[in-house]
Design an enzyme around this catalytic site. Structure first.
Site, PDB file in Angstrom:
ATOM      1  N   GLN A 126       0.829  -1.204   0.000  1.00 40.69           N
ATOM      2  CA  GLN A 126       0.000   0.000   0.000  1.00 40.69           C
ATOM      3  C   GLN A 126       0.863   1.253   0.000  1.00 40.69           C
ATOM      4  O   GLN A 126       1.756   1.392   0.833  1.00 40.69           O
ATOM      5  CB  GLN A 126      -0.904   0.001   1.234  1.00 40.69           C
ATOM      6  CG  GLN A 126      -1.812   1.201   1.368  1.00 40.69           C
ATOM      7  CD  GLN A 126      -2.590   1.188   2.677  1.00 40.69           C
ATOM      8  OE1 GLN A 126      -2.162   0.578   3.651  1.00 40.69           O
ATOM      9  NE2 GLN A 126      -3.737   1.841   2.708  1.00 40.69           N
ATOM     10  N   GLY A 127       0.592   2.168  -0.916  1.00 38.01           N
ATOM     11  CA  GLY A 127       1.321   3.429  -0.992  1.00 38.01           C
ATOM     12  C   GLY A 127       0.422   4.605  -0.656  1.00 38.01           C
ATOM     13  O   GLY A 127      -0.072   5.288  -1.556  1.00 38.01           O
ATOM     14  N   TYR A 128       0.183   4.807   0.628  1.00 42.65           N
ATOM     15  CA  TYR A 128      -0.665   5.919   1.079  1.00 42.65           C
ATOM     16  C   TYR A 128       0.167   6.989   1.782  1.00 42.65           C
ATOM     17  O   TYR A 128       0.317   8.091   1.309  1.00 42.65           O
ATOM     18  CB  TYR A 128      -1.742   5.393   2.038  1.00 42.65           C
ATOM     19  CG  TYR A 128      -3.031   4.977   1.380  1.00 42.65           C
ATOM     20  CD1 TYR A 128      -3.056   4.473   0.083  1.00 42.65           C
ATOM     21  CD2 TYR A 128      -4.238   5.071   2.061  1.00 42.65           C
ATOM     22  CE1 TYR A 128      -4.234   4.077  -0.515  1.00 42.65           C
ATOM     23  CE2 TYR A 128      -5.423   4.680   1.474  1.00 42.65           C
ATOM     24  CZ  TYR A 128      -5.434   4.192   0.186  1.00 42.65           C
ATOM     25  OH  TYR A 128      -6.608   3.815  -0.394  1.00 42.65           O
ATOM     26  N   SER A 129       0.736   6.649   2.966  1.00 41.20           N
ATOM     27  CA  SER A 129       1.414   7.637   3.804  1.00 41.20           C
ATOM     28  C   SER A 129       2.658   8.205   3.128  1.00 41.20           C
ATOM     29  O   SER A 129       3.334   7.531   2.358  1.00 41.20           O
ATOM     30  CB  SER A 129       1.810   7.017   5.143  1.00 41.20           C
ATOM     31  OG  SER A 129       0.669   6.669   5.889  1.00 41.20           O
ATOM     32  N   GLU A 244      -9.833  -1.416   6.000  1.00 39.88           N
ATOM     33  CA  GLU A 244      -8.578  -1.555   6.732  1.00 39.88           C
ATOM     34  C   GLU A 244      -8.810  -1.424   8.228  1.00 39.88           C
ATOM     35  O   GLU A 244      -8.258  -2.184   9.030  1.00 39.88           O
ATOM     36  CB  GLU A 244      -7.574  -0.494   6.266  1.00 39.88           C
ATOM     37  CG  GLU A 244      -6.231  -0.593   6.984  1.00 39.88           C
ATOM     38  CD  GLU A 244      -5.260   0.512   6.600  1.00 39.88           C
ATOM     39  OE1 GLU A 244      -4.092   0.420   7.000  1.00 39.88           O
ATOM     40  OE2 GLU A 244      -5.685   1.469   5.931  1.00 39.88           O
ATOM     41  N   SER A 380      -4.452   7.598  12.915  1.00 37.47           N
ATOM     42  CA  SER A 380      -4.199   7.537  14.357  1.00 37.47           C
ATOM     43  C   SER A 380      -5.513   7.569  15.132  1.00 37.47           C
ATOM     44  O   SER A 380      -6.540   8.057  14.646  1.00 37.47           O
ATOM     45  CB  SER A 380      -3.313   8.706  14.789  1.00 37.47           C
ATOM     46  OG  SER A 380      -4.038   9.923  14.749  1.00 37.47           O
ATOM     47  N   ASN A 381      -5.470   7.063  16.367  1.00 33.16           N
ATOM     48  CA  ASN A 381      -6.689   7.019  17.172  1.00 33.16           C
ATOM     49  C   ASN A 381      -7.235   8.414  17.457  1.00 33.16           C
ATOM     50  O   ASN A 381      -8.451   8.596  17.613  1.00 33.16           O
ATOM     51  CB  ASN A 381      -6.423   6.267  18.482  1.00 33.16           C
ATOM     52  CG  ASN A 381      -6.350   4.764  18.267  1.00 33.16           C
ATOM     53  OD1 ASN A 381      -6.408   4.291  17.128  1.00 33.16           O
ATOM     54  ND2 ASN A 381      -6.228   4.009  19.343  1.00 33.16           N
ATOM     55  N   GLU A 382      -6.351   9.421  17.522  1.00 36.56           N
ATOM     56  CA  GLU A 382      -6.827  10.793  17.705  1.00 36.56           C
ATOM     57  C   GLU A 382      -7.661  11.229  16.502  1.00 36.56           C
ATOM     58  O   GLU A 382      -8.721  11.857  16.654  1.00 36.56           O
ATOM     59  CB  GLU A 382      -5.624  11.737  17.891  1.00 36.56           C
ATOM     60  CG  GLU A 382      -4.877  11.566  19.200  1.00 36.56           C
ATOM     61  CD  GLU A 382      -3.934  10.367  19.204  1.00 36.56           C
ATOM     62  OE1 GLU A 382      -3.414  10.029  20.270  1.00 36.56           O
ATOM     63  OE2 GLU A 382      -3.719   9.763  18.127  1.00 36.56           O
TER      64      GLU A 382
END
Length: 395
Positions: A126-129, A244, A380-382
């Protein structure tokens, strides 16, 4: 809504247990049990066994080569596979790209790529971040400029999990710079053998090589590899991230880990008594047990909704938050129970300790440190809490 399983579902559970008992190789199950590092051929071997049975793409519709299982049947399979110490199915092709192609891909793309995901011809990552574009994914800067029948890609992706094993990468790229950032993103498939691509390993805190950074320099990709329409990649990204985040929750793996923590606390002595009889430690186990039971019910509610109303929505963020917090709490309980034995010794020294191998406590420290990532990746959870605040609470 009835949260109990039907007779047919319990019969299906028995079928899954029988299959796992008869077909899961003992050496693979043992490697998973003791926390050994799975190599590519280990994962490919288990995928091939499931594919021969017709169970590899258990989240796909029958018309695309899947099982057509209900959400509850998928939940049962995942729960039993975790209990049997089966290797976790690599999600990138099967649980992420597969559903995207089925919903947004052309007939040609579906006919070409989906069978190759099933038979193991193609291994995807996967190429996201990107640096500076993680949870704030819409700020990504990797550019794809149309040049005739090709796109020319320049930029960088990071935290590319298992990219060192991959043949292909599905990427979010910027194809328009004006307007809202979300409106200029496209979803494209890239052969990693294309000239101009460099993949570099990233060493993680526990010493492992699981993730990578990928550099694109004038990489030319056929325009036919674009999935959906140009600049509609954000819609695809949101769809994919829903799948995901549900996968990240790992209810079955947490149930298995809780059983292991309780067993560890029963056999570990503190002041001459089993650790599980220590009021403070018992209370910590009880807290996680209660949280996990609540998450199981929440998961079943969402499965029911998915079974009756279709694809998961923003509520998958609840599973992502609770699932990752619980798994980290279980890692912490295991670390506390082991005490000095949880120290981060070299893996070869750990595997040489027969008592630890027998108990399945090898690589405890590595798991603890590695799983700090759980509350960060996949959004992230935030960020997940912000999604819930806006999409569900309308604040």
């Amino acid at each position: 809504m009835d949260l109990s399983f039907t007779k047919e579902e319990e019969a299906f559970r028995d079928e899954v247990r029988t299959f796992l008992a008869d077909n899961l190789p003992d050496d693979l199950a043992e490697k998973v049990r003791i926390g050994g590092e799975l190599e590519k051929h280990d994962m490919e071997r288990w995928h091939a066994i499931l594919n021969d049975k017709g169970w590899l793409a258990y989240g796909w519709p029958v018309e695309f080569g899947g099982t057509g299982w209900s959400p509850v049947e998928k939940h049962i399979f995942e729960e039993e596979a975790a209990r049997a110490n089966a290797p976790r199915i690599v999600p990138f092709g099967l649980a992420m790209l597969g559903p995207v192609l089925q919903k947004f891909g052309s007939k040609e793309q579906q006919d070409h790529y989906l069978p190759r995901i099933l038979d193991g011809t193609d291994w995807w990552c996967q190429g996201y971040s990107e640096p500076g574009a993680g949870s704030d994914l819409a700020s990504l800067k990797t550019r794809a400029v149309r040049d005739g029948d090709e796109y020319v890609i320049n930029g960088q992706k990071t935290w590319t999990t298992l990219g060192q094993h991959a043949d292909w990468i599905f990427c979010l790229v910027r194809t328009k710079t004006d307007g809202k950032p979300q409106e200029g993103i496209s979803f494209i498939l890239v052969d990693l053998a294309t000239p101009g691509i460099e993949m570099r390993p990233i060493k993680l805190i526990e010493g492992g090589h699981e993730v990578n950074e990928v550099f694109f320099t004038d990489v030319r990709v056929p325009a036919a590899n674009l999935v959906g329409e140009e600049n509609m990649g954000w819609t695809i990204a949101k769809f994919l991230l829903g799948h995901e985040r549900t996968n990240i929750a790992g209810v079955g793996f947490s149930m298995k880990a809780l059983e292991e923590v309780k067993a560890l606390a029963r056999r570990t002595k503190r002041n001459g008594k089993p650790l599980i009889e220590n009021p403070l430690f018992a209370a910590r186990i009880a807290d996680v047990d209660i949280e996990l039971e609540a998450m199981k019910i929440t998961n079943l509610r969402m499965l029911y909704t998915a079974q009756t109303q279709g694809a998961p929505g923003p509520e998958t963020s609840i599973l992502k938050i609770k699932g990752t917090v619980i798994r980290q709490a279980l890692n912490d309980l295991s670390r506390r129970a082991l005490g000095p034995a949880a120290a981060p010794f070299p893996s070869e020294a750990m595997f040489g300790n027969a008592a630890l191998v027998e108990a399945g406590d090898v690589n405890n420290a590595a798991d603890y440190f590695n799983n700090r990532k759980l509350s960060i990746f996949g959004g992230s959870n935030e960020i997940q809490r912000n999604i819930l605040t806006k999409a569900m609470l309308e604040l």
